[in-house]
Design an enzyme around this catalytic site. Structure first.
Site, PDB file in Angstrom:
ATOM      1  N   ASP A  33     -41.957 -31.414  45.006  1.00 28.93           N
ATOM      2  CA  ASP A  33     -41.779 -29.960  45.056  1.00 28.93           C
ATOM      3  C   ASP A  33     -43.054 -29.305  44.506  1.00 28.93           C
ATOM      4  O   ASP A  33     -44.147 -29.659  44.952  1.00 28.93           O
ATOM      5  CB  ASP A  33     -40.502 -29.577  44.309  1.00 28.93           C
ATOM      6  CG  ASP A  33     -40.095 -28.122  44.495  1.00 28.93           C
ATOM      7  OD1 ASP A  33     -39.464 -27.806  45.517  1.00 28.93           O
ATOM      8  OD2 ASP A  33     -40.426 -27.303  43.627  1.00 28.93           O
TER       9      ASP A  33
ATOM     10  N   TYR B   6     -44.198 -19.524  42.075  1.00 28.58           N
ATOM     11  CA  TYR B   6     -44.196 -18.895  43.393  1.00 28.58           C
ATOM     12  C   TYR B   6     -45.166 -17.711  43.440  1.00 28.58           C
ATOM     13  O   TYR B   6     -45.773 -17.441  44.477  1.00 28.58           O
ATOM     14  CB  TYR B   6     -42.782 -18.433  43.734  1.00 28.58           C
ATOM     15  CG  TYR B   6     -41.806 -19.574  43.862  1.00 28.58           C
ATOM     16  CD1 TYR B   6     -41.524 -20.136  45.101  1.00 28.58           C
ATOM     17  CD2 TYR B   6     -41.168 -20.113  42.744  1.00 28.58           C
ATOM     18  CE1 TYR B   6     -40.639 -21.193  45.229  1.00 28.58           C
ATOM     19  CE2 TYR B   6     -40.287 -21.172  42.854  1.00 28.58           C
ATOM     20  CZ  TYR B   6     -40.026 -21.713  44.103  1.00 28.58           C
ATOM     21  OH  TYR B   6     -39.159 -22.761  44.232  1.00 28.58           O
TER      22      TYR B   6
ATOM     23  N   HIS C  18     -33.829 -32.938  49.731  1.00 29.52           N
ATOM     24  CA  HIS C  18     -34.985 -32.531  48.942  1.00 29.52           C
ATOM     25  C   HIS C  18     -35.165 -33.365  47.684  1.00 29.52           C
ATOM     26  O   HIS C  18     -36.259 -33.433  47.138  1.00 29.52           O
ATOM     27  CB  HIS C  18     -34.821 -31.061  48.559  1.00 29.52           C
ATOM     28  CG  HIS C  18     -36.021 -30.452  47.916  1.00 29.52           C
ATOM     29  ND1 HIS C  18     -37.266 -30.459  48.512  1.00 29.52           N
ATOM     30  CD2 HIS C  18     -36.188 -29.819  46.719  1.00 29.52           C
ATOM     31  CE1 HIS C  18     -38.142 -29.849  47.720  1.00 29.52           C
ATOM     32  NE2 HIS C  18     -37.516 -29.460  46.620  1.00 29.52           N
TER      33      HIS C  18
END
Length: 282
Positions: free
Chosen positions: A103, A204, A260
């Site tokens: 990730d 982010y 994931h």
């Protein structure tokens, strides 16, 4: 095999912040970098096996888990420098490391390898893309855009951390039971503490800066061995396509029966695949 309750926890001040980390085992250094919304704890089922052959180092990244949450520095070049200074602090500055990133740990691991090329012997990346690489303007997921908004996500999610994070653990999984209640409790504990949400969302908010850095790094492709894995129920070949743009020696696989959360959904497979790759890369 090392028992999970024998893992050693430590804290170190590096690159101007205090990082929490876990170590286990003896042997060549193997560094595991987690993603969002997780912590070092995502590696709990694989560290005991990997520690049979490696000194495993699993930090909580800047602003996440039990590490310090600074105001800035969430671009992945800086986060990678945090990790590099931790590796040196632990006494492994004189030998190349093996590096794994999942990730947000994937672009962090790539930034490490791209900046400190002589210090990484092999790179494994899982279930993410590289900002700025292979993008067509439609690639950002809804939560990438949402988390990138300044301040609003924290206000909306505060007090509802378990509800919000549970959605990701279930939606991103082939087998949602792989992240059990104990793991979810640990992750929620970290993201519910002061600064926990903000630290995660800052990853982010650094997206555009990361894109600029990645495009610059990609002008000089990595030549070290790379293993890129995507979950068949999640990003599939996205990490593979991105790494093939920035590296010349890429082994890859789309992992069946995984979403994931590959290290938690398929821990035995992951250990076997990673150790075989590292043995070939020796």
């Amino acid at each position: 095999m090392v028992e999970r309750d024998s893992l050693e926890h430590g804290r170190a001040r590096v690159n101007g912040i205090k990082l929490h980390y876990v170590t286990a085992g003896e042997g060549p250094p193997l560094v595991l970098l987690h993603g969002w919304p997780q912590t070092w704890y995502e590696w709990r089922d694989v560290i005991p096996q990997l520690a049979a052959d490696y000194t495993v180092i699993a930090p909580d990244l800047r602003g996440l888990g039990d590490s310090e949450t600074p105001v800035s520095g969430y671009d992945k070049d800086t986060v990678a420098t945090d990790v590099r200074e931790l590796v040196h602090h632990l006494g492994f500055g004189d030998e190349p490391i093996a590096l794994v990133g999942h990730d947000w740990g994937m672009p962090t691991a790539y930034a490490y390898a791209a900046q400190y090329r002589d210090e990484v012997r092999a790179l494994c990346v899982l279930e993410a893309g590289l900002p700025g690489i292979n993008e067509d303007g439609k690639r950002k997921l809804w939560h990438t855009r949402f988390h990138g908004v300044r301040d609003l996500p924290e206000r909306l999610v505060a007090g509802r951390e378990r509800l919000y994070l549970d959605w990701f653990y279930g939606e991103g999984a082939y087998d949602p039971s792989a992240i059990d209640d104990d793991a979810r409790d640990e992750y929620v504990r970290c993201y519910s503490q002061a600064g926990g949400l903000r630290g995660g969302f800052e990853y982010y908010r650094a997206y555009e800066t990361d894109a600029e850095h990645n495009q610059a790094h990609a002008e000089d492709p990595l030549e070290l061995p790379v293993l890129a894995l995507g979950g068949a129920a999640s990003f599939r070949d996205l990490p593979i396509r991105d790494m093939e743009r920035v590296a010349t020696d890429v082994d890859s696989e789309v992992v069946e029966r995984a979403g994931h959360w590959i290290p938690e959904e398929r821990p035995d497979y992951f250990v076997e695949r990673l150790t075989a790759f590292l043995a070939d890369a020796a």
